[in-house]
Design an enzyme around this catalytic site. Structure first.
Site, PDB file in Angstrom:
ATOM      1  CD  GLU A 154      -2.785  -1.361   2.388  1.00  0.00           C
ATOM      2  OE1 GLU A 154      -2.829  -0.454   3.224  1.00  0.00           O
ATOM      3  OE2 GLU A 154      -3.443  -2.421   2.499  1.00  0.00           O
ATOM      4  CG  ASN A 195      -0.632  -7.074  -1.204  1.00  0.00           C
ATOM      5  OD1 ASN A 195      -1.286  -7.641  -2.076  1.00  0.00           O
ATOM      6  ND2 ASN A 195      -1.042  -6.987   0.050  1.00  0.00           N
ATOM      7  CG  HIS A 231      -9.863  -5.982   1.062  1.00  0.00           C
ATOM      8  ND1 HIS A 231     -10.107  -7.097   1.832  1.00  0.00           N
ATOM      9  CD2 HIS A 231      -8.532  -5.734   1.178  1.00  0.00           C
ATOM     10  CE1 HIS A 231      -8.987  -7.492   2.411  1.00  0.00           C
ATOM     11  NE2 HIS A 231      -8.011  -6.683   2.023  1.00  0.00           N
ATOM     12  CD  GLU A 260      -4.545  -8.014   1.978  1.00  0.00           C
ATOM     13  OE1 GLU A 260      -5.430  -7.267   2.428  1.00  0.00           O
ATOM     14  OE2 GLU A 260      -3.331  -7.796   2.122  1.00  0.00           O
ATOM     15  CG  ASP A 262     -12.686  -9.246   2.317  1.00  0.00           C
ATOM     16  OD1 ASP A 262     -12.669  -8.253   1.574  1.00  0.00           O
ATOM     17  OD2 ASP A 262     -12.146  -9.265   3.442  1.00  0.00           O
TER      18      ASP A 262
HETATM   19  O1  G3I Z   1      -3.297  -6.381  19.042  1.00  0.00           O
HETATM   20  C1  G3I Z   1      -4.291  -5.488  19.564  1.00  0.00           C
HETATM   21  C2  G3I Z   1      -4.752  -5.942  20.896  1.00  0.00           C
HETATM   22  O2  G3I Z   1      -3.668  -5.880  21.789  1.00  0.00           O
HETATM   23  C3  G3I Z   1      -5.906  -5.050  21.374  1.00  0.00           C
HETATM   24  O3  G3I Z   1      -6.408  -5.508  22.577  1.00  0.00           O
HETATM   25  C4  G3I Z   1      -7.023  -5.037  20.331  1.00  0.00           C
HETATM   26  C5  G3I Z   1      -8.160  -4.100  20.717  1.00  0.00           C
HETATM   27  O4  G3I Z   1      -8.800  -3.566  19.577  1.00  0.00           O
HETATM   28  O5  G3I Z   1      -6.485  -4.614  19.122  1.00  0.00           O
HETATM   29  C6  G3I Z   1      -5.467  -5.466  18.624  1.00  0.00           C
HETATM   30  O6  G3I Z   1      -5.029  -4.965  17.410  1.00  0.00           O
HETATM   31  C7  G3I Z   1      -5.879  -5.138  16.309  1.00  0.00           C
HETATM   32  C8  G3I Z   1      -5.086  -5.880  15.225  1.00  0.00           C
HETATM   33  O7  G3I Z   1      -5.863  -5.997  14.062  1.00  0.00           O
HETATM   34  C9  G3I Z   1      -4.610  -7.262  15.667  1.00  0.00           C
HETATM   35  O8  G3I Z   1      -5.688  -8.105  15.841  1.00  0.00           O
HETATM   36  C10 G3I Z   1      -6.281  -3.791  15.775  1.00  0.00           C
HETATM   37  O9  G3I Z   1      -7.136  -3.159  16.711  1.00  0.00           O
HETATM   38  C11 G3I Z   1      -6.986  -3.912  14.465  1.00  0.00           C
HETATM   39  O10 G3I Z   1      -7.150  -2.615  13.903  1.00  0.00           O
HETATM   40  C12 G3I Z   1      -6.134  -4.744  13.510  1.00  0.00           C
HETATM   41  O11 G3I Z   1      -6.857  -4.871  12.317  1.00  0.00           O
HETATM   42  C13 G3I Z   1      -6.140  -5.455  11.216  1.00  0.00           C
HETATM   43  C14 G3I Z   1      -5.951  -4.407  10.130  1.00  0.00           C
HETATM   44  O12 G3I Z   1      -5.306  -5.016   9.011  1.00  0.00           O
HETATM   45  C15 G3I Z   1      -5.099  -3.243  10.616  1.00  0.00           C
HETATM   46  O13 G3I Z   1      -4.917  -2.324   9.611  1.00  0.00           O
HETATM   47  C16 G3I Z   1      -6.989  -6.593  10.687  1.00  0.00           C
HETATM   48  O14 G3I Z   1      -7.053  -7.637  11.660  1.00  0.00           O
HETATM   49  C17 G3I Z   1      -6.384  -7.131   9.390  1.00  0.00           C
HETATM   50  O15 G3I Z   1      -7.286  -8.014   8.784  1.00  0.00           O
HETATM   51  C18 G3I Z   1      -6.117  -5.988   8.428  1.00  0.00           C
HETATM   52  O16 G3I Z   1      -5.488  -6.510   7.278  1.00  0.00           O
HETATM   53  C19 G3I Z   1      -5.195  -5.583   6.236  1.00  0.00           C
HETATM   54  C20 G3I Z   1      -3.946  -6.092   5.548  1.00  0.00           C
HETATM   55  O17 G3I Z   1      -2.917  -6.244   6.488  1.00  0.00           O
HETATM   56  C21 G3I Z   1      -3.530  -5.140   4.424  1.00  0.00           C
HETATM   57  N1  G3I Z   1      -4.608  -4.929   3.504  1.00  0.00           N
HETATM   58  C22 G3I Z   1      -5.881  -4.519   4.089  1.00  0.00           C
HETATM   59  C23 G3I Z   1      -6.303  -5.513   5.178  1.00  0.00           C
HETATM   60  C24 G3I Z   1      -7.643  -5.150   5.745  1.00  0.00           C
HETATM   61  O18 G3I Z   1      -7.570  -3.916   6.406  1.00  0.00           O
END
Ligand code: G3I
Length: 347
Positions: A154, A195, A231, A260, A262
């Site tokens: 990105e 990507n 997405h 990715e 969905d």
């Molecule tokens: O690790 C913390 C945890 O300690 C805390 O308690 C919790 C409370 O909200 O948050 C946790 O972090 C979360 C993290 O995922 C790990 O699970 C974040 O809030 C959450 O924002 C984060 O979201 C991820 C997102 O990327 C972040 O930008 C999604 O799971 C993940 O599916 C998403 O994946 C991205 C790809 O990497 C790149 N392309 C887009 C895709 C979708 O956004």
């Protein structure tokens, strides 16, 4: 009479165990006949979730490639300047290798999910050193085991310009080529990809990305492939534009990946929405399979029970191919029909 009773019980048990529709060939088996990879994003700590066995059983049956959804990102793998934590990422890699799956590493350079310690003023030279150390350490650690890396993720803005990230603002655009060069040095056999999202069709963002990668390839920067995240929502995408876009990137000599996918639909989904979603999945698969440069199609998860979508898009849900109880959805069967047709006709 007793025999008849047991025979009836046996038939009933067999019918119930196949009743989620998963009898017959898996997506994985069909994909393997076509010489492609089909996969999913593997959730955090999947080995400790209450339905861990079920999750793993489905994953190993249906898929032959996985991407750790979060646990190879900077904040997870490099929590302090001088400390790497590979333990979580290792669980994904071990699971994949035990089950003859490929690992798609995600991601070496991104602007999200960065550790707090990166959040300070750096000189260009300092940040280059930090980035080089990170890439060489992480890629070196998994050398030979992680076969594909999202090296840069990105880096382009939605308007079609360089995204203003910590990397771009401190180092300048050359962070991109340097990242690929360092990844190649750390594992010469790994496939290195760029990507991004919203680059599936021809638009200002994909045009900028095309030009950027074309110039990097002309300079000899080691980029092997491009990842289209995919997405998307219930409106689908412009399929002709998608087909033409795949072709122009393939013509640069790149391998193509759907990384990715969905397809989010309203939270209050009707049968019509699920059928429409199935059509979109099927159409994307058909177009991908027309292009011999497409190597893999991966979903961002596989069960709606574990998906980033409801947390990020208010009013949307159900974006994946299995429902929250792990039952295959119309999208699963539509994809299966596309793969079966390709297997019988040849790709
Ligand atoms: O690790 C913390 C945890 O300690 C805390 O308690 C919790 C409370 O909200 O948050 C946790 O972090 C979360 C993290 O995922 C790990 O699970 C974040 O809030 C959450 O924002 C984060 O979201 C991820 C997102 O990327 C972040 O930008 C999604 O799971 C993940 O599916 C998403 O994946 C991205 C790809 O990497 C790149 N392309 C887009 C895709 C979708 O956004």
């Amino acid at each position: 009479m007793r025999k008849l009773f047991f025979a009836v019980v046996l038939v009933l048990v067999a019918t119930c165990s196949a009743s989620n529709g998963l009898e017959g060939e898996s997506l994985r088996s069909l994909a393997e006949k076509l010489g492609i990879y089909i996969g999913y994003a593997s959730i955090n700590h999947f080995w400790t979730i209450p339905d861990s066995n079920r999750y793993m059983e489905m994953a190993r049956r249906e898929f032959n490639i996985l991407t750790p959804e979060n646990q190879m990102k900077w904040d997870s793998i490099h929590p302090e300047p001088d400390r790497y934590n590979f333990s979580y990422a290792e669980r994904h890699v071990e699971f994949a290798l035990e089950n003859n799956m490929l690992v798609h590493g995600h991601t070496l350079v991104w602007h999200n999910q960065l550790p707090f310690w990166l959040n300070r003023q750096w000189t260009k030279e300092e940040l280059l050193k930090v980035l080089e150390d990170h890439i060489k350490t992480v890629v070196g650690h998994f050398r030979g085991r992680v076969k594909i890396w999202d090296v840069v993720n990105e880096a382009v803005s939605d308007m079609g310009s360089y995204r203003e990230t910590i990397w771009y603002k401190t180092i300048g655009p050359e962070y991109i080529e340097k990242a690929f060069v360092w990844a190649r040095q750390a594992d010469p056999e790994a496939i290195l990809i760029y990507n991004d999202y919203n680059i599936e069709t021809i638009n200002p963002k994909s045009n900028f990305t095309y030009q950027l990668i074309k110039e990097l390839k002309e300079k000899g920067v080691p980029i092997d492939g491009i990842g289209f995240q995919m997405h998307i929502d219930i409106n689908g995408i412009d399929y002709d534009s998608f087909r033409n876009n795949l072709k122009r990137f393939a013509d640069l000599g790149l391998k193509l990946y759907i990384t990715e996918m969905d397809v989010r639909i309203p939270k209050s989904a009707t049968q019509k929405d699920l059928d429409r979603q199935a059509e979109i999945y099927a159409k994307i698969f058909e177009i991908c399979l027309e292009n011999p440069a497409v190597q893999a199609i991966q979903f961002w998860g596989f069960t709606d029970k574990y998906s980033w979508v409801p947390g990020f898009f208010a009013g949307y849900d159900h974006a994946l191919i299995f429902d929250k109880d792990y039952n295959p959805k119309p999208a699963y069967f539509a994809i299966k029909r596309v793969l079966e047709a390709k297997v019988s006709k040849g790709r």
